[in-house]
Structures are given as structure tokens and as C-alpha cells.
Design a protein around this motif. Sequence first.
Motif, PDB file in Angstrom:
ATOM      1  N   TRP A   1       0.870  -1.355   0.153  1.00 54.28           N
ATOM      2  CA  TRP A   1      -0.006   0.021  -0.154  1.00 54.28           C
ATOM      3  C   TRP A   1       0.778   1.204  -0.014  1.00 54.28           C
ATOM      4  CZ3 TRP A   1       0.224  -3.545   3.816  1.00 54.28           C
ATOM      5  CH2 TRP A   1       0.933  -3.113   5.148  1.00 54.28           C
ATOM      6  N   ASP A   2       0.272   2.392  -0.493  1.00 58.79           N
ATOM      7  CA  ASP A   2       0.882   3.719  -0.184  1.00 58.79           C
ATOM      8  C   ASP A   2       1.209   3.830   1.179  1.00 58.79           C
ATOM      9  OD1 ASP A   2       1.032   3.638  -3.166  1.00 58.79           O
ATOM     10  OD2 ASP A   2      -0.257   5.314  -3.273  1.00 58.79           O
ATOM     11  N   ALA A   3       2.500   4.440   1.441  1.00 53.64           N
ATOM     12  CA  ALA A   3       2.695   5.015   2.767  1.00 53.64           C
ATOM     13  C   ALA A   3       1.726   5.721   3.444  1.00 53.64           C
ATOM     14  CB  ALA A   3       3.963   5.637   2.615  1.00 53.64           C
ATOM     15  N   GLU A   4       1.365   5.333   4.761  1.00 61.63           N
ATOM     16  CA  GLU A   4       0.233   6.337   5.361  1.00 61.63           C
ATOM     17  C   GLU A   4       0.750   6.874   6.697  1.00 61.63           C
ATOM     18  OE1 GLU A   4      -2.454   6.654   4.197  1.00 61.63           O
ATOM     19  OE2 GLU A   4      -3.109   4.822   3.105  1.00 61.63           O
ATOM     20  N   VAL A   5       2.324   6.614   6.857  1.00 67.93           N
ATOM     21  CA  VAL A   5       2.874   6.910   8.302  1.00 67.93           C
ATOM     22  C   VAL A   5       3.939   8.229   7.929  1.00 67.93           C
ATOM     23  CG1 VAL A   5       4.226   6.135   9.991  1.00 67.93           C
ATOM     24  CG2 VAL A   5       2.580   4.639   9.251  1.00 67.93           C
ATOM     25  N   HIS A   6       3.567   9.242   8.863  1.00 71.90           N
ATOM     26  CA  HIS A   6       4.566  10.361   8.925  1.00 71.90           C
ATOM     27  C   HIS A   6       5.527  10.420  10.085  1.00 71.90           C
ATOM     28  CE1 HIS A   6       2.411  11.735   5.292  1.00 71.90           C
ATOM     29  NE2 HIS A   6       1.342  11.362   5.973  1.00 71.90           N
ATOM     30  N   ALA A   7       6.236  11.399  10.214  1.00 74.01           N
ATOM     31  CA  ALA A   7       6.862  11.527  11.556  1.00 74.01           C
ATOM     32  C   ALA A   7       7.248  12.989  11.956  1.00 74.01           C
ATOM     33  CB  ALA A   7       8.430  10.719  11.375  1.00 74.01           C
ATOM     34  N   VAL A   8       6.705  13.028  13.281  1.00 70.37           N
ATOM     35  CA  VAL A   8       6.827  14.120  13.745  1.00 70.37           C
ATOM     36  C   VAL A   8       8.226  14.251  14.728  1.00 70.37           C
ATOM     37  CG1 VAL A   8       5.391  13.776  15.931  1.00 70.37           C
ATOM     38  CG2 VAL A   8       5.996  16.402  15.546  1.00 70.37           C
ATOM     39  N   LEU A   9       9.207  15.136  14.297  1.00 69.56           N
ATOM     40  CA  LEU A   9      10.541  15.027  15.260  1.00 69.56           C
ATOM     41  C   LEU A   9      10.828  16.179  16.211  1.00 69.56           C
ATOM     42  CD1 LEU A   9      11.091  14.403  11.677  1.00 69.56           C
ATOM     43  CD2 LEU A   9      13.073  13.180  12.950  1.00 69.56           C
ATOM     44  N   PHE A  10      11.241  15.630  17.325  1.00 73.59           N
ATOM     45  CA  PHE A  10      11.740  16.417  18.196  1.00 73.59           C
ATOM     46  C   PHE A  10      13.355  16.357  18.258  1.00 73.59           C
ATOM     47  CE2 PHE A  10       7.882  14.263  19.719  1.00 73.59           C
ATOM     48  CZ  PHE A  10       7.128  15.381  20.178  1.00 73.59           C
TER      49      PHE A  10
ATOM     50  N   PHE B   1      17.649  13.010  18.545  1.00 65.92           N
ATOM     51  CA  PHE B   1      16.336  13.396  18.428  1.00 65.92           C
ATOM     52  C   PHE B   1      15.557  12.177  18.834  1.00 65.92           C
ATOM     53  CE2 PHE B   1      17.898  11.096  14.584  1.00 65.92           C
ATOM     54  CZ  PHE B   1      16.684  10.477  14.193  1.00 65.92           C
ATOM     55  N   SER B   2      14.130  12.572  19.088  1.00 69.43           N
ATOM     56  CA  SER B   2      13.092  11.404  19.035  1.00 69.43           C
ATOM     57  C   SER B   2      11.941  11.892  18.056  1.00 69.43           C
ATOM     58  CB  SER B   2      12.438  11.520  20.474  1.00 69.43           C
ATOM     59  OG  SER B   2      11.975  12.508  21.143  1.00 69.43           O
ATOM     60  N   LEU B   3      10.959  10.781  18.129  1.00 67.72           N
ATOM     61  CA  LEU B   3       9.897  11.255  16.951  1.00 67.72           C
ATOM     62  C   LEU B   3       8.705  10.463  17.294  1.00 67.72           C
ATOM     63  CD1 LEU B   3       9.748   8.825  14.949  1.00 67.72           C
ATOM     64  CD2 LEU B   3      11.838   9.309  13.990  1.00 67.72           C
TER      65      LEU B   3
END
Length: 653
Positions: free
Chosen positions: A474-483, A556-558
Motif C-alpha cells: 500500500w502507499d505510505a500512510e505513516v509520517h513522523a513528527v520529530l523532536f 532526536f526522538s519522534l
Amino acid sequence: MGIRMPNLPSRFSFSFHHHHHYSLLFPSTFILPKTTTTSSSKKPSTLTMSFSSSSSSPSPSPSISNPKEDSDQHRQLLTQVLKYHNQTKHSFTNYARGPHGLDWANQPNPFRRFDSAPLLPLIHLPTHDQNPSTHEDNPPPLYSSLFCSLPSPKPISISTISQLFYDSLALSAWKTTGFSTWSLRVNPSSGNLHPTESYIIAPPIDSLSNSPFVAHYAPKEHSLELRATIPSGFFHKFFPEGSFLIGFSSIFWREAWKYGERAFRYCNHDVGHAIAAVSMAAAGLGWDVKILEGLGYKDLEKLMGLHKYPEFRIPSRAVKGKFPDIEFEHPDCVLVVFPNGVGEFDVNYEKLSSAISEFSELEWKGKPNSLSKEHVCWDIIYRTAEAAKKPLTIRNKFEIDTFGSSKLFSEGSYKGFTVREVVRKRRSAVDMDGVHVMERETFYQMLLHCLPSGCGNGEKQGRQLALPFRVLLWDAEVHAVLFVHRVAGLSKGLYFLVRNEDHFDDLKRATNSDFKWEKPEGCPDDLPLYELARGDCQKLAKRISCHQDIAGDGCFSLGMVAHFEPTLRDKSAWMYPRLFWETGVLGQVLYLEAHAVGISATGIGCYFDDAVHELLGLKGSNYQSLYHFTVGGPVLDKRIMSLPAYPGPGVDA
């Protein structure tokens, strides 16, 4: 703009980690969160159970003719999955329901064995390629090279199959301190509990089996347990020469023993990690891997011999007692492994399913061992697993997309390790040092390898073409918010990695209108990374990750933010576990990237779901945070001694 904290209670302390590294062997120093008590979590002291009829959970049927029934059922299944997701959120005031302490006497055995099934030993390989000159004709590929292109494929043999398991699902070490000894594996697992079991379905292989066969992989022995031999024409009929299948199943009880209701999430993170671990090890052998997404739950069950388990009847509430049937294996998925460069081939799911249906008539060898004497059944896990069962979808087209290569942006970041050196030394950091600073080029390079479509090839991010994401159809459905805490030349603050650019406008609209959405300095053109807000977010990262220092003490964390409810509505409730698989695949890349550049990482499953959403300004369930991660310089515990994975210390862990 600074980063505004969500409303956090000022006095709220909590000492509990959910990381992959937890060995579960320090009961004296391990404090569990107090979980909220509701009437259903007060467990009866007797061992009796009240059963509801097993029809109480709607089960998907493979062929529904009435569209109205179809949409009613779709809604019912979706309702169950959303109910589970909301009920298992942690918040500042309530944790998802779980045990009030760890029942050490019933800690599940992490090793499933099939008693009396013939054991076929695999070959033990050197942990490192100590002397690369011995490989002059055919040196082992470097880890970083795999993202550019796959090497030419090796034939299937006992040696290459041994290597595949050794570099993906085998033990990687034993650890010991005081009176405790426990094993670690190449594939990570929440709490080191390892709910994931694996199977190989393969054509005849010299020195293993003269017939095509189904076998269970036993990591402690690095051996295959022969479960059944299968009809001789099976592979030839459906798959190209040089192909075989790898199947995964989950034993929910292993994870629920410690984590209670949230365990279904963690089991599916682990499936994603295992999928990626196999994809990376296969890539080192020149093999491509794709999930056989058209197959349904019943097909997977028969293919791996899991139909032999007695049906587990779900009680009407959470109860404690002796339920040996709770140790069944829930089939997750099957991957086809095939030689890179084989060209297009089609999979006829209808005929394949029909051929698999005959597997129930085979002679299945071996009886599964018992894992615990007593159990706690968190009924919502089993109802949700039931609702998320995928039916056979014969219209699923099987496609092999071109390999999405990633150009190297900062080759100097990598330490010249081979694939084996990276995957076998992967560990989950227990603590981060709060000191290590990552170079900006290294940070960008790691994130380029987190992109689903590769980079430098003119491809917009979305389709999963790059290693190891290409295993998913499937097409990517997951993004990332990075600290971002400690990256040289990059402002501390909140950033966002857009992994499917079709979602970009929607994400901008759905999040806080004050966010900047600007490309940071020095960012490669084809890396869709955006700065949202500047500011020191170490404390914030710790607080929303259940007050765990590890989330603020790394570079970093995410948080992995999935396009959630629209995906489930559009596809079906069976996408729910798959969204977690996608986060696990991404998590595995982060682990390997961290080790390839000489530092470490850890998956974090304990975080306050809605605090993350509030921080981003997200409302409703269109986007949900499904997994957290931290990357940085690890602190090593000198009290813990490492021993080699094989032959091991000769004790069960």
C-alpha cells in the motif's frame, strides 16, 4: 513561534518504561503504572470463566453478496477497531488497563517449540566478516549499498536459508547479571517478550528436505522444526524459480502478560520489525520480498498449520485463570521471497487459496509447548484481532515495482559495516547519554533512508518502492513528527517528515496554523522535512513519552503519525494492524541506521496519545500517533555481561 505545551498536570510522576530493551528480569526495580480500575478489571478469584457465544465478535466473511450487509459489517468491524484504539490510549491521568504487577511465576516462555517435530539444524555463521579478503570474488554487501541497488541473487540452499534467519530472526546475544540470564534477538520486541513466531514454506532444499515443506523457525536452536511436507507442484504452479515463503504469527498472551490491553498494538509493531528484518537480510542475498496481501486469514492459518490450534472462545470480560487455548498463534501475514531481477510475475490468489485449502488435510507434526501455567485474558484484544481479520481478496493485483533507489547524501556517515555487522549488533538502548551530538548531514542521511519511494529518482514520496518499505503493497500512510535535541547546525525544535506527499496539504490544514512548514537549512531538495517551530523540546518529549528521560536525552526522538481513520474507512478494519506494521518497518530502519552510523536507538510504545495530537493541533482521528522512537548515544550498563548467541549458556531465558 515557540512550542506550546499541552495542558499537563503539574504534579504527575510515573516510573515505567516501555522499550524494546526491557529484559523483565529486575522485578525489584520495575514499577508499573497504576492502571484505572473499572468493574471489568476486578478479576474473579476463582478459575471459572463466563463465556459469551463466540459469535459476539463479527468475523469477516470472504464473499458477501449483499452490499447492504457488506457496509453494515464494515461499519461494525470498524467500530470495534476504533473502540479498541481509543480504549487503549494512555493519558496523563489514566493508563490503558494492564496488570497491577508482574506475575513472574507465569512469565511466558519466549520460545515456542513443537514437541516431536523433526529438528533440522541450520548452519551457524561467523558474527562478523572478520577477514573480508576471504570474500574477494564475492564480498558481502555493505549495509549502505543495499539502498542503492540489490546484489545479484544467490540460489536457495541450506547455507543461504541459514543466513537469512541468522541475520533476521535468530538470537544475537545472551545477557547475564547476578542470577538472571536472558537472550536478545536480531529482531527487536516490546519488552523483549517476542510474540512473533515465524515459518518457512519452501521447495525442496538439499540437506534440509527432499520434499517441499512447512517448518517453524526455532531461534534458540537456530533450527527448523519440520511441521509438514506439501504437494510437489505447489511452488512451480504459483511462483518463479528460486522463490519461497516466510510467514508470521503472533501469540498475544506473551505481550499481554506485561502490557495488558495495549498489547495488540505492540504485537503489530513487532510484526513490522520482523517484516523489515527479513527484507533487509533477504536484500543482502539479492532477494526481493513482497507481502502476499491478497490471501485471507483462513489461508494463512492453513499455510502455517495454525488451524490445528483449538479455537479460543473469547470471554465476555477480562478474567484470570488457566486458559491453555489462549496460547494459540494468530496468523499475521506471509511474504514471498524471490530472486531480484526475476521480472514480472502474477499471483492468482483464487487458485493459490484453493491449493492452500488442501493443506488442512496434510499430516502436521509436533505439538506446541505450553508457555505459562496461568493466564489473564484481556478480552478486547481478541475481539479486535477478530474484527481485523482480513478476508481473501482475489482482485488484489500482485505487482513488482521497480526498485526505488536512494542516492547517498552523506556516505561518510556510515562506518563501512556489512549488512550482518549492522543487523546483528542492533540493540535497544536502555538510556541515552544526553551528550552525543549528531552531524546535520548524518541526520538528513538517516531520514532519506526513511523515505518510502527512494530519493534522487524524481519520484514524489508515497509509493513504497525503496528498501525495506517495498515489501508493503500500500502507499505510505505513516509520517513522523520529530523532536530535534542535539543535531549540529540544526535549530532545536519540532520538525515534520512527510512520507506521503499527497497528504501534505491536508496535514498543513489539520495541524496548528502557527506552524512554519519551512525547509531547514542544508536540507536535500528531495527530503520532505519541514521545520514547524523552534525551541528546546527535551522536557516536552520526555513528558509525552510517559515521562521517560530516554525521549529527551538522545539526538532526536519522534512520533509516527498515521493517516488513520480515513485509511480504515477507505480500506477496511484489517488495515488497523497494517498501520502498526508500517510503523514497525520504519522503526527497524531507524534502529539499523543508528547502528550503521555508530550510535543506538530504542522504540517507545508508552506515550500519551492525545497529548501528541494536541501538541500538533490535530483534532478527531484523521491522524493518530502509533509509535515513538528515540535515537542517540547510548549509556552502557557495565553490570550486564554479554555472552555469544550460540551455543548460549544452556538455560532457558
